[in-house]
Design an enzyme around this catalytic site. Structure first.
Site, PDB file in Angstrom:
ATOM      1  N   LYS A 168      -2.206 -12.702   1.359  1.00 19.73           N
ATOM      2  CA  LYS A 168      -1.854 -11.617   0.457  1.00 19.73           C
ATOM      3  C   LYS A 168      -1.245 -10.493   1.282  1.00 19.73           C
ATOM      4  O   LYS A 168      -1.744 -10.174   2.367  1.00 19.73           O
ATOM      5  CB  LYS A 168      -3.118 -11.141  -0.271  1.00 19.73           C
ATOM      6  CG  LYS A 168      -2.899 -10.056  -1.309  1.00 19.73           C
ATOM      7  CD  LYS A 168      -4.232  -9.716  -1.981  1.00 19.73           C
ATOM      8  CE  LYS A 168      -4.086  -8.684  -3.094  1.00 19.73           C
ATOM      9  NZ  LYS A 168      -5.377  -8.430  -3.775  1.00 19.73           N
TER      10      LYS A 168
ATOM     11  N   SER B 267      -5.335  -8.940  -8.701  1.00 23.35           N
ATOM     12  CA  SER B 267      -4.081  -8.596  -8.061  1.00 23.35           C
ATOM     13  C   SER B 267      -3.604  -9.631  -7.043  1.00 23.35           C
ATOM     14  O   SER B 267      -2.475  -9.561  -6.556  1.00 23.35           O
ATOM     15  CB  SER B 267      -4.247  -7.242  -7.340  1.00 23.35           C
ATOM     16  OG  SER B 267      -5.225  -7.325  -6.305  1.00 23.35           O
TER      17      SER B 267
ATOM     18  N   SER C 142     -10.156  -9.417  -8.201  1.00 31.18           N
ATOM     19  CA  SER C 142      -8.783  -9.718  -7.807  1.00 31.18           C
ATOM     20  C   SER C 142      -8.581 -11.044  -7.081  1.00 31.18           C
ATOM     21  O   SER C 142      -7.449 -11.450  -6.853  1.00 31.18           O
ATOM     22  CB  SER C 142      -8.220  -8.580  -6.947  1.00 31.18           C
ATOM     23  OG  SER C 142      -7.977  -7.438  -7.725  1.00 31.18           O
TER      24      SER C 142
END
Length: 206
Positions: free
Chosen positions: A81, A156, A180
């Site tokens: 990420k 996210s 997330s």
């Protein structure tokens, strides 16, 4: 290489590489080829570090050829990420504010993956600064669910979940404050784990 091989669990891929049944370079090239073929419609990667990934894979193969212990994630292609700081590789947190920032150091999670022998393919899409639950607010563009591109992958850490679900990496790191990792994993039909707070260092995480 077959798609079934790319869908293998990370620990099985590491065993194959360590046993020299498949080279880390060939495995990395297979994932890079799949990213090139598939990710244009998904948008799971913000950056693919092809040269860096191949250098890391070749180093793993060389270490194994010398008889050295390659690490528990030897040659396993992974994605990060784009909150995780990566030395020499842009980190944006999905925001134009950090556009062009090249960190001078690796965050602890990044460094530990490298020490374990993982091959880092690139940086994965997310809601800007991880503030969202659909990966639609990334300044670079939205990420799509690999099972249905009309749907969101969650967030996210949507890029991380979508990339794993589409076999664009063997595993990925995300971050999870209020769901997330777990929520996009659920929406993309994969396993996502939020570790106990403090189990994974946050040093070098935007």
């Amino acid at each position: 290489m077959t798609l079934d091989l790319l869908r293998s669990p990370a620990h099985e891929l590491a065993k194959l590489v360590a046993a020299r049944e498949v080279s880390a370079r060939d495995l990395t090239n297979a994932y890079l080829a799949r990213i090139g073929a598939v990710d244009g419609r998904l948008g799971s990667y913000l950056l693919v570090d092809q040269d860096g990934a191949l250098r890391a894979a070749e180093a793993i193969d060389a270490a194994i050829a010398r008889g050295e212990a390659p690490g528990p994630l030897a040659g396993v292609p992974m994605g990060l990420k784009d909150l995780f700081v990566t030395k020499g590789v842009a980190t944006t947190a999905g925001s134009r504010i950090l556009g062009g920032w090249i960190p001078p150091y690796d965050g602890t999670p990044t460094a530990r993956l490298k020490a374990a022998g993982a091959v880092l393919l690139g940086k994965l899409n997310l809601d800007e600064f991880a503030m969202g639950s659909s990966t639609e607010s990334s300044a670079v563009g939205p990420c799509r669910n690999p099972w249905d591109s009309a749907r969101v992958p969650g967030g996210s850490s949507g890029g991380s979940a979508a990339a794993v679900a589409a076999s664009l990496c063997a595993a990925a790191l995300g971050t999870d404050t209020g769901g997330s990792i777990r929520q996009p994993a659920s929406l993309c039909g994969i396993v996502g784990t939020k570790p106990t707070y403090g189990r994974v260092s946050r040093y070098g995480v935007v």
